[in-house]
Design an enzyme around this catalytic site. Structure first.
Site, mmCIF file in Angstrom:
data_model
loop_
_atom_site.group_PDB
_atom_site.id
_atom_site.type_symbol
_atom_site.label_atom_id
_atom_site.label_comp_id
_atom_site.label_asym_id
_atom_site.label_seq_id
_atom_site.Cartn_x
_atom_site.Cartn_y
_atom_site.Cartn_z
ATOM 1 N N ASP A 117 0.834 -1.204 0.000
ATOM 2 C CA ASP A 117 0.000 0.000 0.000
ATOM 3 C C ASP A 117 0.869 1.254 0.000
ATOM 4 O OD1 ASP A 117 -2.279 1.420 -0.085
ATOM 5 O OD2 ASP A 117 -2.898 1.020 1.984
ATOM 6 N N TYR A 230 7.891 -5.002 -8.968
ATOM 7 C CA TYR A 230 6.964 -6.098 -9.290
ATOM 8 C C TYR A 230 6.678 -6.294 -10.778
ATOM 9 C CZ TYR A 230 3.572 -2.282 -8.467
ATOM 10 O OH TYR A 230 2.894 -1.098 -8.462
ATOM 11 N N CYS A 431 -3.946 28.033 19.827
ATOM 12 C CA CYS A 431 -4.201 28.947 20.933
ATOM 13 C C CYS A 431 -2.912 29.729 21.157
ATOM 14 C CB CYS A 431 -4.548 28.138 22.182
ATOM 15 S SG CYS A 431 -4.403 29.116 23.680
HETATM 16 S S1 IVH Z 1 0.877 -4.987 -10.619
HETATM 17 C C1 IVH Z 1 -1.029 -3.992 -14.577
HETATM 18 N N1 IVH Z 1 1.719 -5.845 -8.268
HETATM 19 O O1 IVH Z 1 -1.793 -1.752 -6.831
HETATM 20 C C2 IVH Z 1 -0.370 -4.339 -13.297
HETATM 21 N N2 IVH Z 1 0.534 -3.791 -8.357
HETATM 22 O O2 IVH Z 1 -4.564 -1.289 -8.093
HETATM 23 C C3 IVH Z 1 -0.513 -3.321 -12.256
HETATM 24 N N3 IVH Z 1 0.299 -2.661 -6.184
HETATM 25 O O3 IVH Z 1 -1.162 0.794 -9.134
HETATM 26 C C4 IVH Z 1 0.361 -3.371 -11.123
HETATM 27 N N4 IVH Z 1 1.390 -4.162 -4.998
HETATM 28 O O4 IVH Z 1 0.341 0.662 -7.066
HETATM 29 C C5 IVH Z 1 1.061 -4.879 -8.937
HETATM 30 N N5 IVH Z 1 2.549 -6.702 -6.265
HETATM 31 C C6 IVH Z 1 1.895 -5.745 -6.937
HETATM 32 C C7 IVH Z 1 1.370 -4.598 -6.288
HETATM 33 C C8 IVH Z 1 0.682 -3.650 -7.033
HETATM 34 C C9 IVH Z 1 0.743 -3.003 -4.975
HETATM 35 C C10 IVH Z 1 -0.483 -1.439 -6.482
HETATM 36 C C11 IVH Z 1 0.068 -0.609 -7.598
HETATM 37 C C12 IVH Z 1 -1.058 -0.470 -8.599
HETATM 38 C C13 IVH Z 1 -2.258 -0.813 -7.769
HETATM 39 C C14 IVH Z 1 -3.323 -1.414 -8.644
#
Ligand code: IVH
Length: 675
Positions: A117, A230, A431
């Site tokens: 997050d 990722y 204050c």
């Molecule tokens: S993959 C098309 N992998 O979640 C692939 N996203 O709602 C998109 N996020 O904007 C991203 N951990 O900020 C991917 N292991 C993970 C992730 C991840 C967090 C977030 C990322 C993305 C959002 C998508």
């Protein structure tokens, strides 16, 4: 310039990069911080003598450049998409059904990853060098935040060609991943901000966004952000034939890749992973809000393609937010030590994740306006990992009618009746009465707290009695208290009175930096107090210093300098200092010479420390004469274990080495300081 020198410098950089990776990515250093600092200093020295040999990827160049005026927009190599969400096992099964139908196969493997997050970022590498870091922005275009990204120590600035080759990664590539602020760093930052009278960040995600878009890279550097990769792309397209391979390759190239991942053979295994992490999510040192499930094979991903804004080959399973809907019965401003009025929502009590929540912060008037919240409204309240509950949004439907009473910040302080002012350009109301009892109680509690004068037993109940009875009107009055004074108070026997007096007397011996911190000067936190003490060597010198002289001190800018000058210009504050002097507090010099109490003792620090930075903890131990080492052996005397401690903790147990927590470490060091 001699080729030999260039070679020497490059070899030194390679060595430092290796140790940065051990420390910041693997959390498993091979050398001590002192040894690391030595290498870094050696490099700095060589570079300062040969400025022409400084390269942008040198480990010395993480925090560089001047504050920026704004960020430049950059188009992404391919859109940075978001993910569709699933909230139940059934929705996940529906997704799997579509995957089976569209691909015509039933034997699909899935990569399961934690949904971190924070904020997504794209990192571009050319010839193995980090050339650009870009925020997601609207998905097609983001902002160039390279100078901030470079300050994150787990992001490699340059990767050796051979290393990339071995990992199977081309010299020009892109890593997308999540930038985040670990919970420990988030708590520390908010604590510091609170003490400095600055507004709080509501959660680590907001803090991350605020930090990534900071115009001053040195501020980003201080906030200790982290980054996990990722996705690995080349020319905007997935490079490896499997996501699992891409993750392994990024790891091999030196990126931090989340270790909690699993290649699942079927949806049953995916579900087991999801459930396993739902129970364990609180044990992580950062926040996650779900699990991302990705079809592992790239060929299959391509067959499945995209809908409008999200891939069909991945889905985010979202954990239920630790939240609830309840009604705001009232909004009450609460006055803090700095005089800041925080609007607090008094809620109809509601259970969230095992505790009953009856208060939630609304932060400030801007937040109340942003939420459009009124007294009587039904609201969604959320409790993040150990963070103060907060109001997320107003709920409105037929069962939850809107409230109708607007909250207004009072013109007068609810505690003392003093004027309440909102300075132009600031979000907070304050204050302005210097003698406001709310401030007084807060100031005394701050003064007595562990990190300041460490007066054990002087808690809220005692402080409110002392201030209400007029026995203590400022912190200097603490040193005039007699046993008779204390015996008149409720729940105070002879023994506890004596303990409090002993504690107060012992505090007189604490070093100067603590007094400076304890005075409660706005914007002067623990670190600044230490720098001031070290720079000036006496409280009188700090008091006499002009704004310009103060600005010579490490990390002191015009705003802090002005606040210090203003503080000592006030006649009451000067009198307070005189009284403290009379009470014989320690007004001069930080003791520079090292203690001896921990002489010959070797410590190893491991895991995420919450109360100290690694450097801070190390300094404490070294100041008391101890030594800090990078690895556990039979010669280690103590292992100080923070949260998420790993292999070193196991090793300590195996060898029978004493394992202690941060507080015990403070105890060992503190008893030394008091002698
Ligand atoms: S993959 C098309 N992998 O979640 C692939 N996203 O709602 C998109 N996020 O904007 C991203 N951990 O900020 C991917 N292991 C993970 C992730 C991840 C967090 C977030 C990322 C993305 C959002 C998508």
């Amino acid at each position: 310039m001699s080729a030999a020198l260039e070679k020497k410098i490059e070899a030194l950089r390679a060595k430092i990069r290796h140790h940065e990776h051990r420390y910041y990515v693997l959390d498993d250093p091979e050398i001590t911080d002192a040894e690391f600092d030595k290498l870094m200093n050696e490099l700095k020295k060589l570079e300062s003598e040969h400025l022409e040999l400084i390269t942008p990827d040198s480990p010395t160049q993480r925090v560089g450049g001047k504050p920026r005026e704004g960020f430049v927009k950059v188009r992404h190599s391919s859109p940075m998409l978001s993910l569709d969400n699933a909230y139940s096992e059934e929705e996940l099964r529906d997704w799997e059904r579509r995957v089976h139908e569209l691909s015509g196969r039933n034997d699909v493997e899935y990569m399961c990853e934690l949904k971190l997050d924070g904020m997504s970022l794209a990192l571009h590498y050319l010839g193995g060098q980090l050339v650009r870091g870009v925020t997601r922005g609207d998905g097609s275009e983001g902002e160039d935040v390279t100078s901030n990204v470079r300050t994150v120590r787990s992001i490699p600035l340059s990767i050796a060609k051979e290393k990339l080759k071995k990992a199977g990664i081309p010299a020009e590539f892109e890593v997308r991943g999540e930038m985040l602020m670990p919970l420990a760093a988030f708590r520390r930052m908010n604590e510091e901000r609170e003490k400095q009278g600055l507004s709080q960040f509501a959660n680590p995600r907001n803090a991350t966004a605020g930090t990534v878009r900071q115009l001053e890279p040195s501020i980003t550097a201080q906030r200790r952000m982290d980054f996990f990769g990722y996705l690995l792309l080349k020319d905007g397209r997935t490079y490896f034939d499997r996501q699992s391979k891409a993750m392994d390759a990024m790891e091999a190239a030196g990126f931090k890749v989340n270790p909690h991942r699993k290649l699942a053979k079927n949806l049953g295994e995916v579900w087991a992973f999801i459930q396993n992490w739902e129970g364990k999510r609180d044990s992580l040192p950062y926040e996650i809000d779900g699990i991302v499930v990705k079809v592992d094979r790239t060929a299959l991903q391509q067959e499945l393609g995209f809908t409008g804004k999200a891939p069909r080959w991945a889905i985010a399973y979202k954990y239920a937010a630790r939240g609830a809907v309840t009604q705001i019965e009232n909004i009450v401003p609460q006055v803090g030590r700095t005089g800041k009025l925080t609007p607090v929502a008094w809620l109809k009590p509601v259970p969230i994740g095992g505790t009953t929540v009856s208060r939630a912060t609304l932060h400030n008037m801007d937040e109340i306006e942003r939420l459009g919240v009124k007294i009587g409204d039904w609201v969604e309240v959320e409790r993040g990992g150990d963070v103060i509950p907060k109001v997320v949004q107003v709920v409105e439907d037929k069962d939850h009618p809107r409230g109708d009473k607007q909250f207004e910040m009072p013109a007068h302080c609810p505690v003392c009746g003093g004027n309440v002012v909102r300075t132009e350009g600031e979000v907070d109301h304050r204050c302005v009465n210097a003698n406001c009892p709310a401030k007084l109680q807060g100031t005394i509690l701050h003064f007595a707290s562990r990190h300041v004068m460490d007066i054990d037993g002087l808690g809220e109940a005692l402080v409110s009695q002392l201030t209400e009875r007029g026995l203590v009107k400022n912190v200097a009055d603490l040193y005039r208290l007699t046993k008779d004074d204390l015996l008149k108070l409720e729940r105070m026997g002879d023994k506890s009175a004596q303990n409090v007096l002993d504690e107060i007397a012992a505090s007189k011996k604490l070093p100067l930096k603590r007094i400076i911190y304890g005075l409660g000067i706005r914007f002067v936190g623990e670190r600044t107090a230490q720098f001031l003490a070290e720079h000036f060597g006496s409280l009188d010198a700090v008091m006499k210093a002009s704004a310009e002289e103060l600005e010579e001190v490490n990390e002191v800018g015009p705003r802090i300098a002005e606040s210090i000058v203003e503080f000592f210009a006030d006649e009451h504050n000067r009198k307070l200092v005189d009284d403290l002097r009379e009470a014989r507090l320690n007004f001069t010099g930080e003791k520079k010479e090292k203690g001896t109490k921990l002489a010959g003792k070797t410590f190893v620090l491991t895991g995420t420390l919450v109360r100290h930075t690694r450097d801070g903890a190390k300094k404490m131990i070294e100041d008391a004469g101890g030594r800090v080492s990078g690895s556990v052996s039979k010669k280690t005397d103590y292992v100080v274990a923070g949260s998420d401690a790993g292999s070193k903790l196991d090793k300590a147990r195996e060898l029978g080495v004493a394992v202690i927590g941060e507080e015990e470490m403070e105890g060992l060091v503190g008893s030394q300081q008091r002698e």
